[in-house]
Design an enzyme around this catalytic site. Structure first.
Site, mmCIF file in Angstrom:
data_model
loop_
_atom_site.group_PDB
_atom_site.id
_atom_site.type_symbol
_atom_site.label_atom_id
_atom_site.label_comp_id
_atom_site.label_asym_id
_atom_site.label_seq_id
_atom_site.Cartn_x
_atom_site.Cartn_y
_atom_site.Cartn_z
ATOM 1 N N TYR A 35 0.825 -1.205 0.000
ATOM 2 C CA TYR A 35 0.000 0.000 0.000
ATOM 3 C C TYR A 35 0.857 1.253 0.000
ATOM 4 C CZ TYR A 35 0.800 0.902 5.033
ATOM 5 O OH TYR A 35 1.352 1.205 6.255
ATOM 6 N N LYS A 148 6.488 -2.137 1.823
ATOM 7 C CA LYS A 148 5.332 -1.541 2.506
ATOM 8 C C LYS A 148 4.120 -2.456 2.376
ATOM 9 C CE LYS A 148 3.175 3.002 3.093
ATOM 10 N NZ LYS A 148 3.256 3.018 4.555
ATOM 11 N N GLU A 180 12.089 2.344 14.202
ATOM 12 C CA GLU A 180 11.237 3.447 13.727
ATOM 13 C C GLU A 180 9.988 3.479 14.589
ATOM 14 O OE1 GLU A 180 10.003 2.542 9.627
ATOM 15 O OE2 GLU A 180 10.032 0.424 10.124
ATOM 16 N N LEU A 205 11.221 1.098 7.036
ATOM 17 C CA LEU A 205 10.675 1.555 5.760
ATOM 18 C C LEU A 205 11.418 2.831 5.345
ATOM 19 C CD1 LEU A 205 8.328 1.012 3.687
ATOM 20 C CD2 LEU A 205 7.151 2.899 4.822
HETATM 21 N N1 PMP Z 1 7.786 3.672 8.753
HETATM 22 C C1 PMP Z 1 6.642 2.973 8.797
HETATM 23 C C2 PMP Z 1 6.628 1.645 9.471
HETATM 24 C C3 PMP Z 1 5.475 3.495 8.210
HETATM 25 O O1 PMP Z 1 4.318 2.793 8.248
HETATM 26 C C4 PMP Z 1 5.520 4.765 7.603
HETATM 27 C C5 PMP Z 1 4.273 5.390 7.027
HETATM 28 N N2 PMP Z 1 3.815 4.715 5.914
HETATM 29 C C6 PMP Z 1 6.742 5.458 7.575
HETATM 30 C C7 PMP Z 1 7.857 4.871 8.161
HETATM 31 C C8 PMP Z 1 6.867 6.804 6.931
HETATM 32 O O2 PMP Z 1 6.872 6.689 5.524
HETATM 33 P P1 PMP Z 1 6.334 7.877 4.610
HETATM 34 O O3 PMP Z 1 7.108 9.103 4.992
HETATM 35 O O4 PMP Z 1 6.640 7.434 3.221
HETATM 36 O O5 PMP Z 1 4.885 8.003 4.896
#
Ligand code: PMP
Length: 285
Positions: A35, A148, A180, A205
């Site tokens: 996603y 993701k 994270e 991620l």
């Molecule tokens: N880490 C995780 C585990 C996440 O779910 C997200 C949000 N999707 C992020 C980091 C941040 O990613 P982004 O800045 O692309 O939303």
């Protein structure tokens, strides 16, 4: 839940109550799905290219077919924003491997594609003003967090643990180091004003917001160290914050009950949030 939304399912725009996915869809049975979430401000999509590039990477890591071209994805986003009169909020996009008899081996089928909108005040969010409190918990997720996927039970449990503790979110810890947040990347600012955030790898991620914020920080002559840090180092830091597509830059003012800095929203976090919003609106489409 607003029951009047129009959602996109496999080529159709339908009232959300009429939008259906098969029980044999592997997204449902096996979390065999990826996603993306993008923010919408003034009816425009932020960081679309970054999110679709990461989507293509997630699909390719799982040998999953793309449901359509990126141009078509952009058209669907725009049509959905229009049909829902969305000015501010987010668009959620999910691709699943598709529908097949239950079997662990990947079937060769057509992917399913679902998109929906969610209205939300992303710019004037309360957390940006007050900052958030986080707890630390063990990172019990799988080993390919760089993809993701929709396997979001561990982060959901983390969010519930945070709520139970009277906090806003949880930072995940593995082998003594922060990976994270449950749905964001985690940062601290040292006494010297250096931003520290976990280096990329399969453990986290690669946030699209992370990439942009680190670029803006470096352009603003702020020093950056991409390396693991501990909760103890974070608790002793001058500032802490998170980034994500819908939070942008979210200040953190407390970790496991310890106040960060003076317990108020940090200067660097506030400034980076402003820069991020200003700059990403320039490239919104
Ligand atoms: N880490 C995780 C585990 C996440 O779910 C997200 C949000 N999707 C992020 C980091 C941040 O990613 P982004 O800045 O692309 O939303």
């Amino acid at each position: 839940m607003s029951m009047s939304r129009i959602v996109y399912v496999n080529g159709e725009y339908l009232p959300e109550t009429d939008a259906k996915i098969s029980v044999f869809d592997r997204g449902f049975l096996m979390a065999d799905a990826v996603y993306e979430v993008t923010s919408i401000i003034d009816g425009k999509i932020l960081a679309f290219d970054g999110h679709t590039e990461r989507l293509e990477r997630s699909l390719s890591e799982l040998d999953m077919k793309a449901p359509c071209s990126i141009d078509e994805l952009l058209d669907i986003h725009r049509e959905l924003i229009k049909r829902n009169n969305l000015t501010e909020g987010l668009v959620y996009l999910q691709v699943t491997r598709g529908i097949a008899d239950r079997d662990f081996a990947y079937p060769d089928v057509e992917p399913s594609l679902v998109l929906f909108t969610q209205a939300k005040n992303v710019v004037n969010s309360p957390i940006a003003k007050t900052g958030m409190k986080v707890i630390s918990i063990p990172d019990i997720r799988w080993g390919r967090r760089d993809i993701k996927t929709v396997q979001l039970l561990a982060p959901s449990m983390g969010k519930m643990a945070a709520k139970a503790a009277g906090c806003d979110d949880a930072w995940l810890v593995e082998d003594g180091f922060v990976t994270e947040g449950t749905s964001n990347n985690a940062y601290i600012v040292t006494a010297e004003g250096t931003i520290v955030t976990r280096n990329l790898g399969t453990e986290i991620l690669a946030g699209i917001t992370r990439a942009a914020v680190l670029r803006y920080a470096s352009e603003a002559q702020i020093k950056i160290e991409e390396r693991p840090f501990t909760i103890e180092e974070a608790q002793a830091a001058k500032e802490a914050f998170v980034t994500s597509a819908t939070t942008f830059v979210g200040p953190v003012i407390e970790i496991d009950g310890a106040q960060i800095g003076d317990g108020k929203v940090g200067d660097i976090a506030r400034r980076l949030r402003e820069i991020y919003l200003e700059e990403s609106l320039k490239t919104a489409i």
